[in-house]
Design an enzyme around this catalytic site. Structure first.
Site, mmCIF file in Angstrom:
data_model
loop_
_atom_site.group_PDB
_atom_site.id
_atom_site.type_symbol
_atom_site.label_atom_id
_atom_site.label_comp_id
_atom_site.label_asym_id
_atom_site.label_seq_id
_atom_site.Cartn_x
_atom_site.Cartn_y
_atom_site.Cartn_z
ATOM 1 N N PHE A 1 0.839 8.366 64.358
ATOM 2 C CA PHE A 1 0.690 8.900 65.723
ATOM 3 C C PHE A 1 1.108 7.867 66.771
ATOM 4 C CE2 PHE A 1 -3.824 7.418 64.980
ATOM 5 C CZ PHE A 1 -3.847 6.410 65.924
ATOM 6 N N HIS B 1 18.257 -2.984 51.971
ATOM 7 C CA HIS B 1 16.966 -3.672 51.993
ATOM 8 C C HIS B 1 15.802 -2.691 51.964
ATOM 9 C CE1 HIS B 1 18.892 -7.510 52.333
ATOM 10 N NE2 HIS B 1 19.457 -7.212 53.495
ATOM 11 N N THR C 1 0.825 -1.203 0.000
ATOM 12 C CA THR C 1 0.000 0.000 0.000
ATOM 13 C C THR C 1 0.860 1.254 0.000
ATOM 14 O OG1 THR C 1 -0.045 0.076 2.421
ATOM 15 C CG2 THR C 1 -1.792 -1.162 1.338
ATOM 16 N N LYS D 1 -5.130 -14.632 13.871
ATOM 17 C CA LYS D 1 -6.168 -15.645 14.101
ATOM 18 C C LYS D 1 -5.954 -16.845 13.181
ATOM 19 C CE LYS D 1 -11.148 -16.503 14.046
ATOM 20 N NZ LYS D 1 -12.505 -15.923 14.037
#
Length: 623
Positions: free
Chosen positions: A570, A375, A128, A233
């Site tokens: 807290f 770590h 194309t 497919k």
């Protein structure tokens, strides 16, 4: 204008109609209105007789001046009837036994190599637009797709391959007799190979300066995905290629056996994955165009691209790999995933986790800063105008943990800093040269890189870009994913509210802000003790906050007196608990979110010991 009605017997009527209309037209241009559109020319009339079987009515029209205003209607046959009228021009386009390949590419990398290779193997190439021109320029013979469809490219290129003559040739199963009979009755040839890649939607919408919505829409490929999916497919009969990296293997495969279904399946998988990633980009972009402020769509796809297979995962018995997130939101957004490795062994699973933690932490600081991580926890952090001093202080915070860790800088690494990293001795004995797994920084001088490479053959040297704010953070749980906004808040974004009798002076407030920014990157339950823009000790990952406090104070030692303490959440208790222990140790100021039903106990405790207490109203859990 005549309306013609087609009657039985079908084959006789069809032949008669074709002959009669052609004669009646007297060489004039005839028109046929069919489910496939308005077709022109006498030879086209015959070609639409058979397609008309599928329609309830088919009208063949010729100029009234040629037929003296006569009309006749053509009624569709029942499904049990067959019209054996073939388009001779279509038949001539598909020589018997011809091997055909369809090529339509936006990215024309290595196209000449592919085209010449296929042509030398006896394949007829159908192509194309720009692809056909590029092939012809390379000396490759090409059949234009219009010759097969008998229809010109239209709608600014939106329609060129969406045609039964193309998709029939791709989707027909060679082992199904009726499929091949259908192709034969319509004069359609088969395709053995489909090579397609898509409009550069991803590149266009992520280009600097952005793109207009209308331009983005025009870059959404339609015909390409349709051909790719069709070929994938039917991969048992049609090879589908979407990646130029597969061209050499394809040609080699064609030279030898073509019975390897595993190769065909691999290409089909790659094709479907290619289209899925493409569609995910379109979906993500459209969501942002429609719901820009909402980061949580009802569903979304994260496109991942394999960057490397790792030696193993967290442990040697676990297999692992590293993937790069190709979401549009991650383009030019920084992070360890896109870091450049200049030197050293290949990155491991744990290397990536630790490097990410170190880089995220050091990138938060505005002043020249060094962060040491072990770590995923920062065990040393220091900010100084002199980056050499910052490096030494960061290591000194916990030299035992720093050994074998990751060192990150938010400034350029030059020759002087590189030499210090290479030669620095452990503060524990003054003799052992410090060993690191990774050094990560935003940039390096040429001499800096050369010097660092001399430290060790295995030292990984990474160059990374700062993470952009506003990212979506994803984390897997069994059977699902958690999604949240990244924790981007900095001390400048919040208020440190004084709630105790003693207020924090400028120096104490600065220490509190520094400790608060550090504790944000420590695993919960997290406590950080800091002073003069230097982490003195941290406690992480303990089931209760008291134990984290005790670990942090033990590491800080005598330097705890007058220092700042930051907690990621807290304190549920104050008396005979973490708050009172901190006060008794000599902490000068405490920064915590507040929000406990016993906040007043914390305030009273700090008042008793003369400690400043700041509530941030922002929690920093990190699990």
């Amino acid at each position: 204008m005549f309306g013609l009605t087609r009657v039985s017997p079908a084959a006789t009527a069809a032949a008669a109609i074709s002959t009669t209309v052609a004669a009646a037209a007297g060489g004039s241009s005839a028109h046929c209105s069919t489910p496939y559109g308005l077709l022109h020319q006498r030879q086209t009339i015959a070609s639409v007789i058979s397609p008309c079987q599928a329609a309830s009515n088919c009208f063949i029209q010729v100029p009234s001046s040629s037929l003296q205003s006569k009309s006749f209607a053509l009624k569709a046959m029942s499904e049990s009837q067959t019209v054996a009228v073939l388009n001779k021009e279509a038949q001539s386009s598909y020589p018997s036994g011809q091997k055909q390949v369809l090529i339509s590419l936006s990215d024309k990398k290595d196209l000449a190599f592919l085209g010449n290779g296929l042509q030398s193997l006896g394949y007829t190439i159908v192509s194309t637009g720009g692809t056909a021109s590029a092939l012809e320029s390379a000396g490759v013979s090409v059949t234009k797709v219009e010759k097969l469809t008998h229809f010109p490219e239209m709608l600014d290129g939106r329609v060129k391959t969406l045609h039964p003559n193309i998709h029939g040739g791709i989707l027909a199963r060679r082992d199904q007799k009726h499929h091949m009979e259908d192709l034969s009755s319509h004069g359609i040839g088969t395709f053995d190979i489909v090579v397609v890649n898509l409009y550069p939607f991803y590149d266009k919408v992520t280009a600097t300066g952005g793109i207009k919505f209308e331009d983005g829409i025009e870059n959404i490929d339609i015909g390409g995905p349709a051909m790719i999916r069709a070929a994938a497919k039917n991969h048992k009969d049609v090879l589908v290629v979407v990646d130029s990296e597969d061209y050499p293997e394809l040609l080699e495969f064609l030279k030898t056996s073509q019975d390897d279904q595993q190769f065909r399946r691999k290409l089909a998988w790659k094709a479907f994955q290619h289209v899925a990633s493409y569609d995910s980009a379109v979906s993500e972009w459209l969501w942002k165009q429609t719901n820009g402020e909402d980061k949580f769509p009802h569903s979304f796809t994260v496109p991942l691209s394999l960057k490397s297979s790792l030696r193993y995962g967290e442990n040697p018995h676990q297999k692992a790999a590293f993937y790069v997130d190709k979401s549009i939101s991650e383009v030019k957004a920084g992070g360890i995933a896109t870091a450049i490795q200049h030197h050293g062994k290949e990155m491991s699973y744990n290397n990536y986790l630790d490097a990410d933690a170190a880089w995220n932490c050091v990138s938060e600081f505005q002043s020249p800063t060094c962060v040491v991580v072990k770590h995923t926890n920062p065990c040393g952090v220091a900010s100084r105008s002199d980056i050499l001093e910052a490096y030494r202080l960061a290591v000194k915070a916990d030299p035992v943990s720093a050994f074998g860790g990751i060192v990150a800088f938010n400034t350029e690494v030059d020759e002087t800093l590189a030499r210090e990293i290479r030669e620095f001795r452990s503060p524990t004995d003054g003799e052992t040269r410090m060993f690191y797994e990774i050094v990560v920084a935003p940039k390096y001088t040429e001499k800096g890189l050369e010097t660092l490479r001399g430290k060790s053959k295995t030292l990984r040297i990474l160059e990374a870009r700062k993470n952009e704010k506003g990212k979506l953070s994803l984390r897997q749980v069994g059977g699902g994913w958690l999604a949240q906004e990244s924790d981007d808040l900095t001390p400048e974004d919040i208020q440190f509210k004084a709630v105790a009798e003693k207020s924090a002076d400028e120096s104490a407030l600065s220490d509190a802000k520094f400790a608060w920014l550090c504790v944000k990157h420590v695993k919960s339950n997290a406590i950080v003790i800091a002073k003069d823009n230097c982490m003195l000790g941290m406690g992480s990952g303990q089931p209760n906050r008291v134990e984290s406090l005790r670990i942090a104070m033990r590491k800080a030692g005598d330097e705890v007196k007058g220092a700042a303490l930051a907690s990621d959440a807290f304190f549920p208790f104050a008396w005979n608990d973490a708050v009172e222990e901190a006060c008794q140790a000599g902490i000068g100021v405490i920064a915590e979110p507040g929000g406990s039903i016993r906040d007043q106990d914390a305030i009273d405790c700090c008042n008793k010991y003369g400690v400043a207490l700041l509530f941030t109203n922002v929690r920093h859990f990190r699990h």
